[in-house]
Design a protein around this motif. Sequence first.
Motif, mmCIF file in Angstrom:
data_model
loop_
_atom_site.group_PDB
_atom_site.id
_atom_site.type_symbol
_atom_site.label_atom_id
_atom_site.label_comp_id
_atom_site.label_asym_id
_atom_site.label_seq_id
_atom_site.Cartn_x
_atom_site.Cartn_y
_atom_site.Cartn_z
ATOM 1 N N LEU A 71 -6.529 8.111 11.154
ATOM 2 C CA LEU A 71 -7.272 7.051 11.847
ATOM 3 C C LEU A 71 -7.318 7.463 13.313
ATOM 4 N N VAL A 76 -10.072 2.068 16.747
ATOM 5 C CA VAL A 76 -9.615 0.666 16.707
ATOM 6 C C VAL A 76 -9.549 0.120 18.134
ATOM 7 N N LYS A 80 -4.821 3.656 18.988
ATOM 8 C CA LYS A 80 -3.740 4.052 18.085
ATOM 9 C C LYS A 80 -3.124 5.363 18.584
ATOM 10 N N ARG A 87 2.075 5.394 7.858
ATOM 11 C CA ARG A 87 0.879 4.834 7.223
ATOM 12 C C ARG A 87 -0.096 5.951 6.815
ATOM 13 N N ALA A 122 -12.927 1.782 12.701
ATOM 14 C CA ALA A 122 -12.158 1.070 11.672
ATOM 15 C C ALA A 122 -12.325 -0.441 11.780
ATOM 16 N N ASP A 123 -12.662 -1.039 10.659
ATOM 17 C CA ASP A 123 -12.715 -2.501 10.568
ATOM 18 C C ASP A 123 -12.244 -2.889 9.158
ATOM 19 N N ALA A 124 -11.069 -2.403 8.786
ATOM 20 C CA ALA A 124 -10.450 -2.580 7.461
ATOM 21 C C ALA A 124 -11.205 -1.803 6.382
ATOM 22 N N GLY A 125 -10.505 -1.564 5.289
ATOM 23 C CA GLY A 125 -11.105 -0.806 4.192
ATOM 24 C C GLY A 125 -11.243 0.675 4.494
ATOM 25 N N THR A 126 -10.393 1.189 5.388
ATOM 26 C CA THR A 126 -10.574 2.599 5.766
ATOM 27 C C THR A 126 -10.127 3.539 4.646
ATOM 28 N N ARG A 127 -9.045 3.162 3.930
ATOM 29 C CA ARG A 127 -8.593 4.079 2.871
ATOM 30 C C ARG A 127 -9.642 4.167 1.763
ATOM 31 N N LYS A 167 -11.525 -6.634 9.012
ATOM 32 C CA LYS A 167 -10.209 -6.780 9.658
ATOM 33 C C LYS A 167 -9.924 -8.266 9.937
ATOM 34 N N GLU A 170 -8.848 -9.718 6.760
ATOM 35 C CA GLU A 170 -7.503 -9.235 6.375
ATOM 36 C C GLU A 170 -6.424 -9.966 7.158
ATOM 37 N N ASP A 180 -4.576 -8.126 0.094
ATOM 38 C CA ASP A 180 -5.467 -6.973 0.125
ATOM 39 C C ASP A 180 -5.140 -6.115 -1.094
HETATM 40 N N1 UDP Z 1 -5.502 -0.877 12.071
HETATM 41 C C1 UDP Z 1 -5.333 -0.793 13.449
HETATM 42 N N2 UDP Z 1 -4.378 0.084 13.942
HETATM 43 C C2 UDP Z 1 -3.594 0.837 13.129
HETATM 44 C C3 UDP Z 1 -3.755 0.714 11.736
HETATM 45 C C4 UDP Z 1 -4.717 -0.141 11.241
HETATM 46 O O1 UDP Z 1 -6.028 -1.472 14.207
HETATM 47 O O2 UDP Z 1 -2.752 1.610 13.620
HETATM 48 C C5 UDP Z 1 -6.544 -1.775 11.561
HETATM 49 C C6 UDP Z 1 -7.797 -1.011 11.150
HETATM 50 O O3 UDP Z 1 -8.950 -1.779 11.423
HETATM 51 C C7 UDP Z 1 -7.601 -0.916 9.643
HETATM 52 C C8 UDP Z 1 -6.985 -2.272 9.367
HETATM 53 O O4 UDP Z 1 -6.065 -2.459 10.428
HETATM 54 O O5 UDP Z 1 -8.818 -0.705 8.975
HETATM 55 C C9 UDP Z 1 -6.300 -2.421 8.040
HETATM 56 O O6 UDP Z 1 -5.362 -1.421 7.859
HETATM 57 P P1 UDP Z 1 -4.660 -1.191 6.456
HETATM 58 O O7 UDP Z 1 -3.385 -0.436 6.721
HETATM 59 O O8 UDP Z 1 -4.590 -2.473 5.712
HETATM 60 O O9 UDP Z 1 -5.623 -0.175 5.676
HETATM 61 P P2 UDP Z 1 -7.186 -0.195 5.389
HETATM 62 O O10 UDP Z 1 -7.619 -1.619 5.061
HETATM 63 O O11 UDP Z 1 -7.866 0.329 6.611
HETATM 64 O O12 UDP Z 1 -7.340 0.710 4.203
#
Ligand code: UDP
Length: 234
Positions: A71, A76, A80, A87, A122-127, A167, A170, A180
């Motif tokens: 990431l 974000v 970060k 993570r 990134a706005d959640a759902g990145t994986r 996000k 979430e 989630d």
């Molecule tokens: N995020 C952030 N900083 C970080 C890690 C995550 O702002 O160091 C935010 C980012 O928008 C990410 C979201 O939190 O998409 C959700 O993270 P999660 O670990 O739940 O995984 P994701 O939904 O991205 O797969």
Amino acid sequence: MADKLKRIDGRKSNELRPMTAKVGVVPNADGSAMFAFGNTIAIAAVYGPRLLHPQHMQNPATGILRCNYDLLSFSVNDRKKPGPSRRSQEISKMTEWALLPVLDLKEFPNTVIDVQIYIIQADAGTRTAGINAASLALAHAGIPMKNLVCSVAIGKQDKDIVTDLTKAEEDFEGGEGPTDFPLAKEANTNEFTLIQLDGKIPPERVKDVIEFANQACDEIYEVQKKALKEVVEQ
Ligand code: UDP
């Protein structure tokens, strides 16, 4: 059934964010793709198969898949810290596990296929966006695959099941709290290659989650196929 749920961005409970996919975005890679769910943008680049070093890690029976999810610092709002984290290591590993069931790497003994996944916004759902991009990039690299992998996060807003959380969704703390449920599956099958859960869900509601995931993955598959066809037809 009327959809009475009010989501922050006005979507229906089972509605994905607008998706964009493009194959061949990194010319120097052996295969590459971008995949976006709304404001979440992932880029994946595939390098290999290449001889694996150090030699003692080589497997004469098969090639290995090595995914690296990152990431990026300014993807974000709260910058970060650059570099790997617990993570990113977890996500890299589960991305490998989500993709491996569709790959046949026996043709490439002693080699490694590197998949670099960068989240540029990134706005959640990145994986899940990363898995969709990586699946396309592997296909673009010509790696033998029995299917594409489609991935989406299903979640819960209080008692309602919702598809592809942002996000803000979430982080929603009201009602039963945030949940989630990132999933990945082989396209057009009932074979799930990843199911994670962050939060709580009554066991009897899991079938609704699977139903939402199946519907979303059918839509994701169409977007992936279209992106691949665009490069084949060029
Ligand atoms: N995020 C952030 N900083 C970080 C890690 C995550 O702002 O160091 C935010 C980012 O928008 C990410 C979201 O939190 O998409 C959700 O993270 P999660 O670990 O739940 O995984 P994701 O939904 O991205 O797969």
